[in-house]
Design a protein around this motif. Sequence first.
Motif, PDB file in Angstrom:
ATOM      1  N   LEU A  17       0.841  -1.187   0.000  1.00 41.34           N
ATOM      2  CA  LEU A  17       0.000   0.000   0.000  1.00 41.34           C
ATOM      3  C   LEU A  17       0.883   1.246   0.000  1.00 41.34           C
ATOM      4  CD1 LEU A  17      -2.414  -1.139   2.848  1.00 41.34           C
ATOM      5  CD2 LEU A  17      -2.745  -1.416   0.418  1.00 41.34           C
ATOM      6  N   THR A 130      -8.471  -9.161  -1.436  1.00 43.91           N
ATOM      7  CA  THR A 130      -8.296  -8.042  -0.510  1.00 43.91           C
ATOM      8  C   THR A 130      -7.812  -8.521   0.856  1.00 43.91           C
ATOM      9  OG1 THR A 130     -10.089  -6.857  -1.642  1.00 43.91           O
ATOM     10  CG2 THR A 130      -9.462  -6.072   0.549  1.00 43.91           C
ATOM     11  N   GLN A 133      -4.126  -9.978   0.693  1.00 44.60           N
ATOM     12  CA  GLN A 133      -3.115  -8.943   0.528  1.00 44.60           C
ATOM     13  C   GLN A 133      -2.800  -8.259   1.853  1.00 44.60           C
ATOM     14  OE1 GLN A 133      -4.543  -6.427  -2.651  1.00 44.60           O
ATOM     15  NE2 GLN A 133      -4.339  -8.073  -4.161  1.00 44.60           N
ATOM     16  N   ALA A 139       1.899  -7.861  -2.187  1.00 46.07           N
ATOM     17  CA  ALA A 139       1.208  -7.172  -3.281  1.00 46.07           C
ATOM     18  C   ALA A 139       0.700  -8.115  -4.347  1.00 46.07           C
ATOM     19  CB  ALA A 139       2.138  -6.135  -3.916  1.00 46.07           C
ATOM     20  N   HIS A 319      -6.599  -3.790  -5.803  1.00 47.85           N
ATOM     21  CA  HIS A 319      -5.689  -2.669  -6.026  1.00 47.85           C
ATOM     22  C   HIS A 319      -6.432  -1.466  -6.615  1.00 47.85           C
ATOM     23  CE1 HIS A 319      -1.866  -4.448  -4.916  1.00 47.85           C
ATOM     24  NE2 HIS A 319      -2.181  -5.551  -5.578  1.00 47.85           N
ATOM     25  N   ARG A 322      -8.780   0.003  -3.929  1.00 49.05           N
ATOM     26  CA  ARG A 322      -7.983   0.666  -2.888  1.00 49.05           C
ATOM     27  C   ARG A 322      -7.531   2.047  -3.359  1.00 49.05           C
ATOM     28  NH1 ARG A 322      -4.570  -3.049  -2.401  1.00 49.05           N
ATOM     29  NH2 ARG A 322      -5.560  -4.226  -0.716  1.00 49.05           N
ATOM     30  N   PHE A 374      -4.045  -3.796 -14.545  1.00 50.88           N
ATOM     31  CA  PHE A 374      -3.108  -3.824 -13.423  1.00 50.88           C
ATOM     32  C   PHE A 374      -1.949  -2.864 -13.676  1.00 50.88           C
ATOM     33  CE2 PHE A 374       0.184  -6.163 -10.843  1.00 50.88           C
ATOM     34  CZ  PHE A 374      -0.350  -5.797  -9.619  1.00 50.88           C
ATOM     35  N   LEU A 378      -0.901   0.478 -11.445  1.00 52.02           N
ATOM     36  CA  LEU A 378       0.457   0.703 -10.963  1.00 52.02           C
ATOM     37  C   LEU A 378       0.998   2.048 -11.449  1.00 52.02           C
ATOM     38  CD1 LEU A 378       2.104  -2.820 -11.408  1.00 52.02           C
ATOM     39  CD2 LEU A 378       1.232  -1.783  -9.320  1.00 52.02           C
ATOM     40  N   ARG A 381      -0.506   4.949  -9.583  1.00 52.19           N
ATOM     41  CA  ARG A 381       0.008   5.030  -8.216  1.00 52.19           C
ATOM     42  C   ARG A 381       1.503   5.343  -8.174  1.00 52.19           C
ATOM     43  NH1 ARG A 381      -2.380  -0.154  -5.128  1.00 52.19           N
ATOM     44  NH2 ARG A 381      -0.493   0.243  -3.938  1.00 52.19           N
TER      45      ARG A 381
END
Length: 384
Positions: A17, A130, A133, A139, A319, A322, A374, A378, A381
């Motif tokens: 996270l 969830t 993880q 991850a 992910h 979140r 995915f 990434l 983020r």
Amino acid sequence: MPPAEPAAVQGPVDLLLPSARGRAVREAPATSAAGSAAVGSAPGGLASVRSAPVGPALLAAAVLVVSVAAAVRVGTADVGWAGLARVLGARLGLAVEPLPPLLDSLVWDLRLPRVLMAALVGAALAVCGTVLQAVTRNALADPYLLGVSSGASTGAVAVVVLGVGASTLGVTGGALAGALLSFGLLLLLLRRSGLDSVRIVLTGVVVGQLFTALTSLALMASADADTTRAVTHWLLGSLAPARWNTVAVCAVVTPLGVLAAWLCAHALDGLAFGADTAASLGIGVRRTRMLLLVVTAVLTAVAVATVGAIGFVGLIVPHGVRFLVGPLHRALLPCAALAGAVFLVWTDALARIAFAPREVPVGVLTALLGVPLFLLVLRRRGEL
């Protein structure tokens, strides 16, 4: 073959996270040296300042209802909104003119249970991903981390290829038995450990590889080309076998599993920061981990036993959600469940029409769609 078990990747909570740690710290109350202020009176040990926002969950629920209704209409045979309303009205005993028997059976006996199964399985897989993880602080954790899908594959192959228990179990029963057997072996190997995240990941990979090898051995030793093709299609994941009896089983197991995970939301918040932090907040780490492993194993076993191994749902959905709603599991779990349901409903609808009249296994499409999604998460983020 089922999706490969993810490699054991262990690191600080920032790996799992990267933005969650700062957000969770900002949203948590100030603590004393003993952590008594953080614990408060919340069950599970970690109190959150605000309650779960209902706006995103209500929006996702509305999108899910519309998606289910729209996906029932999708297929080679066109069914309008009026036709769908007539089918539902006739089944509910309302004074409406029913559709012709063939079209009515297509909607009620094939499409509707299939779409509902997609929603239930998608929700179950997303919640399992969830939870795992957070529990493993990994991850790459997904519902198949514990080797349950590999055990289910072995059980299904034992029924189809070897005929073991074929008269009493069937493919679904054999897959469920194999999944529970693999999870039992996992618990047996972990019985003397502290259930720390590294041991869970490594043992799950070992168990998964063992049952994958058994599945391959059974296929190579005993199956002909037609049987191998049929088993491979099942292993890739398909919602075509969904019927009302299997939907009823998932409709009982999935909500109970999601509720059990949600009741442990505060404990999951603590576990995401490590066992020492969770223990300092009054969380029974071993007991909570064991409970959550059982919940995720049962959800995964039922899902894989009914529709096969559908990959990437339990990896990418947590992910993505979140990123949208934050790391606190009180909000994250219900939103992930709803998002997973919507994702699989539409992916299955695409699988039905993309290469019509041939049908693509939905597990293939979830992988094809999951990889770019995915990577997008990434990149947004800042990790890519």
